[in-house]
Design a protein around this motif. Structure first.
Motif, short mmCIF file in Angstrom:
data_model
loop_
_atom_site.label_atom_id
_atom_site.label_comp_id
_atom_site.label_asym_id
_atom_site.label_seq_id
_atom_site.Cartn_x
_atom_site.Cartn_y
_atom_site.Cartn_z
N GLU A 22 7.21 -2.33 -1.55
CA GLU A 22 8.01 -3.41 -0.98
C GLU A 22 9.45 -3.25 -1.43
O GLU A 22 9.72 -2.98 -2.61
CB GLU A 22 7.44 -4.77 -1.39
N GLY B 228 3.53 -7.18 2.41
CA GLY B 228 3.56 -5.80 2.92
C GLY B 228 2.41 -4.98 2.35
O GLY B 228 1.71 -4.29 3.09
N SER C 31 12.87 -6.00 10.49
CA SER C 31 12.37 -7.31 10.08
C SER C 31 12.99 -8.47 10.86
O SER C 31 12.46 -9.58 10.83
CB SER C 31 12.61 -7.50 8.59
N ALA D 148 8.93 -13.41 4.01
CA ALA D 148 7.53 -13.03 3.76
C ALA D 148 7.23 -13.17 2.27
O ALA D 148 8.09 -12.91 1.43
CB ALA D 148 7.29 -11.59 4.21
N THR E 223 8.11 -1.53 3.02
CA THR E 223 8.30 -2.79 3.76
C THR E 223 9.38 -3.67 3.14
O THR E 223 9.22 -4.17 2.03
CB THR E 223 6.98 -3.61 3.81
N VAL F 58 2.74 -3.37 10.53
CA VAL F 58 2.45 -2.56 9.34
C VAL F 58 1.00 -2.08 9.38
O VAL F 58 0.71 -0.90 9.12
CB VAL F 58 2.71 -3.38 8.04
N ALA G 256 7.69 -6.43 6.57
CA ALA G 256 6.69 -7.35 6.01
C ALA G 256 6.72 -8.69 6.74
O ALA G 256 5.85 -9.53 6.53
CB ALA G 256 6.94 -7.55 4.52
N LEU H 220 3.34 -8.38 10.05
CA LEU H 220 2.33 -7.57 9.37
C LEU H 220 1.43 -6.78 10.30
O LEU H 220 0.92 -5.73 9.94
CB LEU H 220 1.48 -8.47 8.46
N VAL I 115 10.34 -9.17 2.33
CA VAL I 115 9.70 -10.13 1.43
C VAL I 115 10.77 -10.85 0.60
O VAL I 115 11.85 -10.33 0.39
CB VAL I 115 8.67 -9.46 0.48
#
Ligand code: XMP
Length: 244
Positions: free
Chosen positions: A212, A204, A139, A199, A191, A176, A170, A173, A194
């Motif tokens: 998530e 996610g 991330s 995010a 993910t 993902v 996340a 994106l 967040v």
């Protein structure tokens, strides 16, 4: 494809609790395990898994965590986030220690490759009937330097050796979405990113992830249950849209 025990259990918990939340716990210090016990007691109905990071393992030791996992093993799946990246015989020892502590799955880096690297983790997982999750992108912005250019190959390793899932961010994106296109329903996608990392909750899931991973937004909240419910509500809305 055979569904591993870890994957079976986490999906069962998701169905039972109507939740796609994995709690990330990275706190350290004398009181960390007690704080985690309180969170585990209060979040039983809202969180499917608990991912424990190195700061907690290093400060609390595995014995205290083993007792905690034994106490809550029917309520959650437990994931050891050590982002393994050593050679095989060391990976194998670390995996054995973590699985014997009670963890259901381990997060490992994929960039070490299989031969003489990841094979140590996969062999122990297979021997003990446990899970392996591979990091295919991260991330933070620096993930673009080395990891993201080989994300596709990391996903292929996870598929080839039948990992249970992958971790993708996340915060980006598109990655993902690409991973989901490649793996179909063969792998779980988890993910992080967040909440505290920026995010929005549900980002996610809206890109195709299964779960998530949420840490500080819940662990630092004055009311973790309320926060988990807020996330769950947003997840419910997004999953509803996904189903349409
Ligand atoms: P916060 O507090 O930011 O916690 O919600 C996030 C958790 O997720 C981990 N993390 C990652 N793990 N790939 C991973 O495998 C990533 O890109 C990544 N980003 C964050 C972090 O260790 C923390 O426990």
């Amino acid at each position: 494809m055979l569904e591993g025990e870890f994957r079976r259990r986490i999906l069962e918990k998701a169905f039972e609790k109507k939740s796609r939340v994995i709690l990330a716990f990275d706190e350290h210090g004398e009181d960390a395990v007690n704080k985690l016990i309180v969170l585990c007691e209060s979040l039983k109905e809202h969180v499917v898994g608990v991912k424990i990071g190195l700061p907690t393992m290093l400060s609390s030791g595995l014995q205290g965590l083993s007792r905690l996992i034994k106490r809550f093993k029917e309520d959650y799946v437990f994931i050891a986030d050590v982002k393994m990246a050593d050679v095989s015989h060391v990976n194998s020892l670390i995996s054995r220690l973590l699985y014997e502590t009670g963890f259901d799955a381990i997060i490992s880096h994929g960039f070490i490759g299989y031969e003489g690297g990841l094979e140590g983790v996969f062999h122990e997982a297979e021997r003990l009937g446990k899970g392996v999750i591979i990091v295919v992108s991260m991330s933070h912005p620096g993930s673009k330097d080395f990891i993201d250019p080989v994300s596709d190959r990391l996903v292929q390793i996870a598929l080839k050796y039948m990992a249970d899932g992958v971790v993708a961010p996340a915060t980006r994106l598109r990655i993902v979405e690409e991973v989901r296109k490649t793996v179909g329903s063969s792998l779980l996608i988890l993910t992080p990113g967040v909440g505290a990392q920026g995010a929005p909750y549900g980002a996610g899931l809206s890109a195709g992830a299964d779960f998530e991973i949420i840490g500080r937004s819940i662990t630092s909240s004055l009311n973790p249950v309320e926060k988990a419910l807020e996330v769950k509500m947003e997840h419910g809305r997004i999953l509803g849209q996904r189903a349409c």
